[in-house]
Design a protein around this motif. Structure first.
Motif, PDB file in Angstrom:
ATOM      1  N   LEU A  38       0.857  -1.178   0.000  1.00 28.28           N
ATOM      2  CA  LEU A  38       0.000   0.000   0.000  1.00 28.28           C
ATOM      3  C   LEU A  38       0.894   1.229   0.000  1.00 28.28           C
ATOM      4  O   LEU A  38       1.822   1.341   0.804  1.00 28.28           O
ATOM      5  CB  LEU A  38      -0.904   0.012   1.236  1.00 28.28           C
ATOM      6  CG  LEU A  38      -1.890  -1.147   1.350  1.00 28.28           C
ATOM      7  CD1 LEU A  38      -2.597  -1.114   2.700  1.00 28.28           C
ATOM      8  CD2 LEU A  38      -2.918  -1.105   0.219  1.00 28.28           C
ATOM      9  N   VAL A  39       0.618   2.173  -0.907  1.00 31.68           N
ATOM     10  CA  VAL A  39       1.451   3.368  -1.053  1.00 31.68           C
ATOM     11  C   VAL A  39       0.576   4.608  -1.083  1.00 31.68           C
ATOM     12  O   VAL A  39      -0.646   4.533  -1.257  1.00 31.68           O
ATOM     13  CB  VAL A  39       2.301   3.300  -2.343  1.00 31.68           C
ATOM     14  CG1 VAL A  39       3.217   2.084  -2.332  1.00 31.68           C
ATOM     15  CG2 VAL A  39       1.401   3.278  -3.589  1.00 31.68           C
ATOM     16  N   SER A  40       1.193   5.756  -0.924  1.00 29.57           N
ATOM     17  CA  SER A  40       0.497   7.030  -1.100  1.00 29.57           C
ATOM     18  C   SER A  40       1.440   8.001  -1.796  1.00 29.57           C
ATOM     19  O   SER A  40       2.646   7.733  -1.915  1.00 29.57           O
ATOM     20  CB  SER A  40       0.042   7.606   0.250  1.00 29.57           C
ATOM     21  OG  SER A  40       1.128   8.215   0.931  1.00 29.57           O
ATOM     22  N   ALA A  41       0.914   9.133  -2.214  1.00 39.53           N
ATOM     23  CA  ALA A  41       1.754  10.140  -2.869  1.00 39.53           C
ATOM     24  C   ALA A  41       2.702  10.803  -1.879  1.00 39.53           C
ATOM     25  O   ALA A  41       3.742  11.340  -2.271  1.00 39.53           O
ATOM     26  CB  ALA A  41       0.881  11.195  -3.541  1.00 39.53           C
ATOM     27  N   GLU A  42       2.345  10.748  -0.600  1.00 46.00           N
ATOM     28  CA  GLU A  42       3.126  11.433   0.426  1.00 46.00           C
ATOM     29  C   GLU A  42       4.144  10.522   1.106  1.00 46.00           C
ATOM     30  O   GLU A  42       5.039  11.001   1.792  1.00 46.00           O
ATOM     31  CB  GLU A  42       2.201  12.024   1.495  1.00 46.00           C
ATOM     32  CG  GLU A  42       1.237  13.075   0.974  1.00 46.00           C
ATOM     33  CD  GLU A  42       0.039  12.488   0.222  1.00 46.00           C
ATOM     34  OE1 GLU A  42      -0.563  13.217  -0.578  1.00 46.00           O
ATOM     35  OE2 GLU A  42      -0.271  11.288   0.433  1.00 46.00           O
ATOM     36  N   GLY A  43       3.980   9.202   0.961  1.00 47.68           N
ATOM     37  CA  GLY A  43       4.852   8.262   1.653  1.00 47.68           C
ATOM     38  C   GLY A  43       4.116   7.523   2.743  1.00 47.68           C
ATOM     39  O   GLY A  43       2.879   7.467   2.761  1.00 47.68           O
ATOM     40  N   LEU A  53     -14.956   4.300   9.599  1.00 48.68           N
ATOM     41  CA  LEU A  53     -14.407   3.230  10.424  1.00 48.68           C
ATOM     42  C   LEU A  53     -13.144   2.608   9.858  1.00 48.68           C
ATOM     43  O   LEU A  53     -12.518   1.780  10.519  1.00 48.68           O
ATOM     44  CB  LEU A  53     -15.460   2.125  10.625  1.00 48.68           C
ATOM     45  CG  LEU A  53     -16.737   2.528  11.353  1.00 48.68           C
ATOM     46  CD1 LEU A  53     -17.711   1.356  11.398  1.00 48.68           C
ATOM     47  CD2 LEU A  53     -16.416   2.990  12.771  1.00 48.68           C
ATOM     48  N   VAL A  54     -12.763   2.973   8.639  1.00 53.74           N
ATOM     49  CA  VAL A  54     -11.667   2.272   7.963  1.00 53.74           C
ATOM     50  C   VAL A  54     -10.525   3.236   7.634  1.00 53.74           C
ATOM     51  O   VAL A  54     -10.716   4.228   6.923  1.00 53.74           O
ATOM     52  CB  VAL A  54     -12.150   1.601   6.659  1.00 53.74           C
ATOM     53  CG1 VAL A  54     -10.983   0.900   5.961  1.00 53.74           C
ATOM     54  CG2 VAL A  54     -13.265   0.608   6.957  1.00 53.74           C
ATOM     55  N   THR A  55      -9.358   2.926   8.163  1.00 54.36           N
ATOM     56  CA  THR A  55      -8.107   3.614   7.817  1.00 54.36           C
ATOM     57  C   THR A  55      -7.078   2.548   7.479  1.00 54.36           C
ATOM     58  O   THR A  55      -6.969   1.542   8.177  1.00 54.36           O
ATOM     59  CB  THR A  55      -7.605   4.479   8.982  1.00 54.36           C
ATOM     60  OG1 THR A  55      -8.541   5.539   9.237  1.00 54.36           O
ATOM     61  CG2 THR A  55      -6.245   5.091   8.663  1.00 54.36           C
ATOM     62  N   LEU A  56      -6.326   2.743   6.402  1.00 57.38           N
ATOM     63  CA  LEU A  56      -5.264   1.826   6.035  1.00 57.38           C
ATOM     64  C   LEU A  56      -3.923   2.560   6.092  1.00 57.38           C
ATOM     65  O   LEU A  56      -3.871   3.783   5.962  1.00 57.38           O
ATOM     66  CB  LEU A  56      -5.474   1.266   4.630  1.00 57.38           C
ATOM     67  CG  LEU A  56      -6.723   0.403   4.420  1.00 57.38           C
ATOM     68  CD1 LEU A  56      -6.812  -0.055   2.962  1.00 57.38           C
ATOM     69  CD2 LEU A  56      -6.729  -0.801   5.349  1.00 57.38           C
ATOM     70  N   ARG A  57      -2.864   1.801   6.307  1.00 60.93           N
ATOM     71  CA  ARG A  57      -1.537   2.412   6.415  1.00 60.93           C
ATOM     72  C   ARG A  57      -0.733   2.192   5.150  1.00 60.93           C
ATOM     73  O   ARG A  57      -0.451   1.052   4.761  1.00 60.93           O
ATOM     74  CB  ARG A  57      -0.773   1.867   7.617  1.00 60.93           C
ATOM     75  CG  ARG A  57       0.623   2.466   7.717  1.00 60.93           C
ATOM     76  CD  ARG A  57       1.208   2.441   9.097  1.00 60.93           C
ATOM     77  NE  ARG A  57       2.485   3.137   9.153  1.00 60.93           N
ATOM     78  CZ  ARG A  57       2.645   4.451   9.229  1.00 60.93           C
ATOM     79  NH1 ARG A  57       1.581   5.231   9.274  1.00 60.93           N
ATOM     80  NH2 ARG A  57       3.839   4.997   9.273  1.00 60.93           N
ATOM     81  N   ALA A  58      -0.368   3.284   4.514  1.00 60.17           N
ATOM     82  CA  ALA A  58       0.594   3.215   3.410  1.00 60.17           C
ATOM     83  C   ALA A  58       1.981   3.045   4.007  1.00 60.17           C
ATOM     84  O   ALA A  58       2.336   3.723   4.979  1.00 60.17           O
ATOM     85  CB  ALA A  58       0.528   4.485   2.575  1.00 60.17           C
ATOM     86  N   THR A  59       2.762   2.148   3.442  1.00 60.58           N
ATOM     87  CA  THR A  59       4.093   1.868   3.985  1.00 60.58           C
ATOM     88  C   THR A  59       5.210   2.506   3.172  1.00 60.58           C
ATOM     89  O   THR A  59       6.371   2.439   3.569  1.00 60.58           O
ATOM     90  CB  THR A  59       4.333   0.350   4.056  1.00 60.58           C
ATOM     91  OG1 THR A  59       4.199  -0.213   2.739  1.00 60.58           O
ATOM     92  CG2 THR A  59       3.325  -0.310   4.987  1.00 60.58           C
ATOM     93  N   ALA A  60       4.853   3.125   2.043  1.00 63.98           N
ATOM     94  CA  ALA A  60       5.886   3.716   1.183  1.00 63.98           C
ATOM     95  C   ALA A  60       5.253   4.766   0.276  1.00 63.98           C
ATOM     96  O   ALA A  60       4.025   4.861   0.163  1.00 63.98           O
ATOM     97  CB  ALA A  60       6.577   2.640   0.352  1.00 63.98           C
TER      98      ALA A  60
END
Length: 217
Positions: A38-43, A53-60
């Motif tokens: 899982l990634v995001s534009a910010e890291g 109720l749902v949050t996921l963690r981007a790892t990179a």
């Protein structure tokens, strides 16, 4: 094959987790032939979805130089926009344009070795970034007219395979998209065993811009 699933504030969890779980199972079926993250534009960060109720963690951070698949989801929320800053789907997708995400996706789509895939409103996110002009694509039925207006060539199919761009229609089409990608990369036996595991039969024809031109019927 490495899969980068993109998260942004307000994303639809099922758009991400449906195809991602299919592809993760494909990694098991191929003895590690697929890896996912899982990634995001910010890291690396916790990314709130469109469901409280749902949050996921981007790892990179999304890496546009890495070969493999990039999965772009749509947003969750109300379909009707009342205000540009509300929590509707159009507003949440529009707010991605203020981030680094469009530039990262543009860089990925300009280089060989990368395939960008979308589910539901993910194709709208790409179109709003100016990345779908002249490309064959599908998306959520409520967004098809907008996609046309932004220069995409819309096909009313559950999955559209335009080479290095593969798109799915409404949210549950992510399962079909994932299975198609497994078959495309590893063949029908791997796709079939994962299809049986999830007790999900794919629907419809995967549309490609190949073959005989059909007559009007």
């Amino acid at each position: 094959m490495h899969v980068q699933a993109v998260l942004f504030d307000g994303f639809d969890p099922l758009d991400v987790l449906g195809p991602l779980e299919i592809l993760y199972a494909g990694g098991i079926a191929t003895n590690g032939g697929i890896t996912v993250e899982l990634v995001s534009a910010e890291g690396a960060r916790d990314v709130p979805s469109g469901l409280d109720l749902v949050t996921l963690r981007a790892t990179a951070r999304l890496d546009p130089e890495r070969d493999g698949l990039i999965l772009v989801p749509g947003a969750a929320g109300a379909t009707e926009q009342g205000d540009p800053e509300d929590d509707s789907i159009p507003s949440r997708i529009a707010r991605t344009q203020r981030t680094a995400l469009p530039a990262l996706l543009s860089a990925a789509m300009e280089r060989p070795g990368s395939t960008v895939t979308t589910v539901c409103g993910g194709s709208l996110l790409l179109a709003m970034s100016g990345l779908l002009k002249g490309r064959y694509v599908t998306g959520h039925h409520d967004a098809l007219d907008v996609l046309w207006g932004l220069g995409a060539t819309v096909v009313r199919a559950r999955v559209v395979d335009d080479g290095d761009l593969v798109s799915g229609a409404g949210v549950t089409s992510g399962l079909d998209l994932g299975l198609h990608l497994l078959e495309r990369e590893f063949g029908p036996r791997v796709a079939h065993v994962v299809e049986e595991l999830f007790a999900h039969e794919r629907r419809g024809v995967v549309w490609r811009p190949t073959g005989a031109e059909p007559a009007h019927i």
